[in-house]
Design an enzyme around this catalytic site. Structure first.
Site, short mmCIF file in Angstrom:
data_model
loop_
_atom_site.label_atom_id
_atom_site.label_comp_id
_atom_site.label_asym_id
_atom_site.label_seq_id
_atom_site.Cartn_x
_atom_site.Cartn_y
_atom_site.Cartn_z
N LYS A 1 18.41 -6.16 2.73
CA LYS A 1 19.36 -6.55 3.84
C LYS A 1 20.12 -8.32 4.34
O LYS A 1 19.73 -8.93 4.57
CB LYS A 1 18.79 -5.85 5.20
CG LYS A 1 18.91 -4.60 5.37
CD LYS A 1 18.89 -3.87 6.60
CE LYS A 1 19.10 -2.17 6.07
NZ LYS A 1 18.65 -1.67 7.73
N GLY B 1 7.18 -12.99 3.29
CA GLY B 1 6.97 -11.72 3.32
C GLY B 1 7.41 -11.44 1.76
O GLY B 1 6.53 -11.94 0.82
N ARG C 1 -6.29 -15.45 4.18
CA ARG C 1 -6.09 -16.35 5.42
C ARG C 1 -7.18 -16.95 5.76
O ARG C 1 -7.29 -17.87 6.02
CB ARG C 1 -4.97 -15.90 6.50
CG ARG C 1 -4.10 -14.35 6.33
CD ARG C 1 -3.61 -14.09 7.40
NE ARG C 1 -2.26 -14.10 7.14
CZ ARG C 1 -1.42 -13.42 8.01
NH1 ARG C 1 -2.02 -12.14 8.14
NH2 ARG C 1 -0.03 -13.48 7.95
N GLY D 1 6.77 -13.86 8.80
CA GLY D 1 8.11 -14.10 10.14
C GLY D 1 7.51 -15.50 10.68
O GLY D 1 8.75 -15.74 10.97
P1 AMP Z 1 13.04 -7.86 2.77
O1 AMP Z 1 12.05 -7.66 3.33
O2 AMP Z 1 14.32 -8.15 3.25
O3 AMP Z 1 13.03 -9.07 2.06
O4 AMP Z 1 13.88 -6.82 1.16
C1 AMP Z 1 12.27 -6.60 0.43
C2 AMP Z 1 12.42 -5.56 -0.29
O5 AMP Z 1 13.86 -5.37 -0.74
C3 AMP Z 1 11.07 -4.63 -0.45
O6 AMP Z 1 11.04 -3.73 -0.05
C4 AMP Z 1 12.43 -4.02 -1.70
O7 AMP Z 1 12.11 -3.51 -2.98
C5 AMP Z 1 13.87 -4.61 -1.08
N1 AMP Z 1 14.94 -4.58 -2.69
C6 AMP Z 1 14.65 -5.21 -3.08
N2 AMP Z 1 16.45 -5.30 -4.30
C7 AMP Z 1 17.35 -3.92 -3.89
C8 AMP Z 1 17.98 -2.88 -4.45
N3 AMP Z 1 18.58 -3.54 -5.50
N4 AMP Z 1 18.25 -2.04 -3.33
C9 AMP Z 1 17.30 -1.52 -2.50
N5 AMP Z 1 16.12 -2.21 -2.33
C10 AMP Z 1 15.52 -3.49 -2.49
#
Ligand code: AMP
Length: 394
Positions: A197, A353, A35, A376
């Protein structure tokens, strides 16, 4: 939106909102200086014009004035990066800051203490913004990482500079790059959306469906789609209340002629751990007692092919639990495919992220076209939201 290229800063005292919210270790060593380096071109331009720079930033989330959150810890590093003794004011407003600004010579840099030592900063207080505004002849916002916040120094302050507010190079380039992906894009356009998610990515998907040709869905969120279509996903991550939504997204994509690519196989594990037993199973027939933690080899091949045929690529979110070595291969192969496509002339943007952490971890950050510095803030731009920090510069 005017940028700093619209002004010669000779003899101007530029008040610059930077994002120096960098991670520090217990001895205050900077663990990731991205940054700070990202703000350098803006600061260099103003200094080279013959202006001076008054830098303001936040660091962490202090509750009171805590020494651990003092920006003074950054001064030695800044002095090396900018090849001059950077001055420091132990408060961002008040007599010391005013005195130091008065004595600031062209070509010199003054760093103000952590803005968040005043609760008025995050409250977006107008009097506090005015006190800050008095310090500069003009206002520059280069803090993309906080552009989604309507804080005193990121948005409210701009009102005090109706004719002298500018976007710094970093902020302008983040905006430019999102435009290049979602508006002035070269087809075919592929978005890779991964992560844990569906619920946290739904707004992005809805916003980009009109602008893309291919949608790759990976990571934990893919299982909600697979289950909604009748697949057996064992103990994989799922949001049962989002199954209907997943089907709606698939329908919307079809109506808009967007081809959706879901994983076809998975690296499954008997527990959420790097020392789990693993196997490869088809994505829609995972046995109970097993959870899918990465995409499998057939999926890697499929995703590589789609990415290889793309001219514009947006990547947000890992396709597996890349933090664990055993489940990092899918995200790594995908990163390599994006790097290869970029080498062959595609434009690629990695933003928001964990995919940024992934490209850095795999040494691919230099091999994609652009890596966003704002988690974010980038997510909100991709969601189609107007960021207060950007709107304030208009
Ligand atoms: P996000 O912050 O929503 O982009 O999610 C990122 C997180 O999703 C990371 O920490 C990954 O470890 C997790 N992730 C990716 N694939 C999977 C999976 N198949 N099952 C559980 N967690 C996952």
């Amino acid at each position: 939106m005017k940028t700093i290229d619209d002004l010669n800063f000779k003899n101007k005292k530029a008040l610059i909102r930077v994002d120096f919210n960098v991670p520090l270790d217990a001895s205050y060593n900077i663990l990731d200086d991205t940054r700070i380096r990202a703000a350098k071109p803006t600061i260099d331009k103003i200094l080279n014009d013959g202006g001076s720079c008054i830098l303001m930033s936040h660091l962490g989330r202090p509750k009171v004035k805590e020494d651990d959150f003092s920006l003074k810890h950054l001064v030695p590093f800044l002095s090396v990066v900018f090849e001059q003794e950077v001055e420091f004011s132990s408060d961002c407003v008040g007599t010391e800051a005013e005195e130091k600004v008065r004595n600031l010579k062209p070509g010199r840099i003054l760093l103000l203490e952590n803005l968040r030592f005043h609760k008025e900063e995050t409250a977006g207080d107008s009097d506090f913004a005015k006190a800050l505004a008095q310090l500069g002849d003009c206002y520059v916002n280069d803090a993309f990482g906080t552009a989604h916040r309507a804080h005193a120094s990121t948005a409210i302050i701009a009102d005090f500079f109706p004719n002298a507010k500018f976007a710094g190079y970093l902020l302008a380039s983040e905006v430019e790059h999102v435009k290049k992906v979602l508006e002035d894009n070269v087809k075919p356009v592929t978005a890779i959306i991964g992560g844990a998610k569906v619920s946290s990515k739904i707004t992005i998907i809805e916003n980009i469906l009109d602008k893309i040709d291919h949608l790759i869905i990976g990571g934990g969120m893919a299982f909600t789609f697979i289950k909604a279509q009748g697949g057996k996903i064992g103990d994989s991550l799922v949001e049962d209340d989002k199954q209907e939504l997943a089907l709606q997204i698939l329908k919307m994509a079809e109506e808009k002629n967007v081809k959706v690519h879901l994983p076809i196989d998975s690296i499954v594990a008997d527990k959420f751990s790097d020392d789990a037993q693993t196997a490869i199973q088809n994505i829609d027939s995972i046995d109970s007692g097993w959870m899918g933690l990465d995409v499998g080899p057939k999926t890697n091949e499929l995703f590589e092919q789609v990415i290889g045929n793309s001219k514009t690529i947006l990547w947000n979110g890992p396709v597996g639990v890349f933090e664990m070595e055993k489940f990092s291969n899918g995200t790594k192969s995908l990163g390599k495919a994006v790097a290869k496509a970029t080498d062959n002339g595609a434009f690629s943007l990695v933003g928001g992220g964990d995919s940024v952490a992934a490209v850095k971890q795999f040494g691919l950050a230099e091999k994609v076209s652009y890596v966003s510095t704002g988690g974010g803030a980038m997510l909100e731009m991709l969601e189609g939201k107007t960021l207060p920090g950007i709107a304030a510069l208009a």
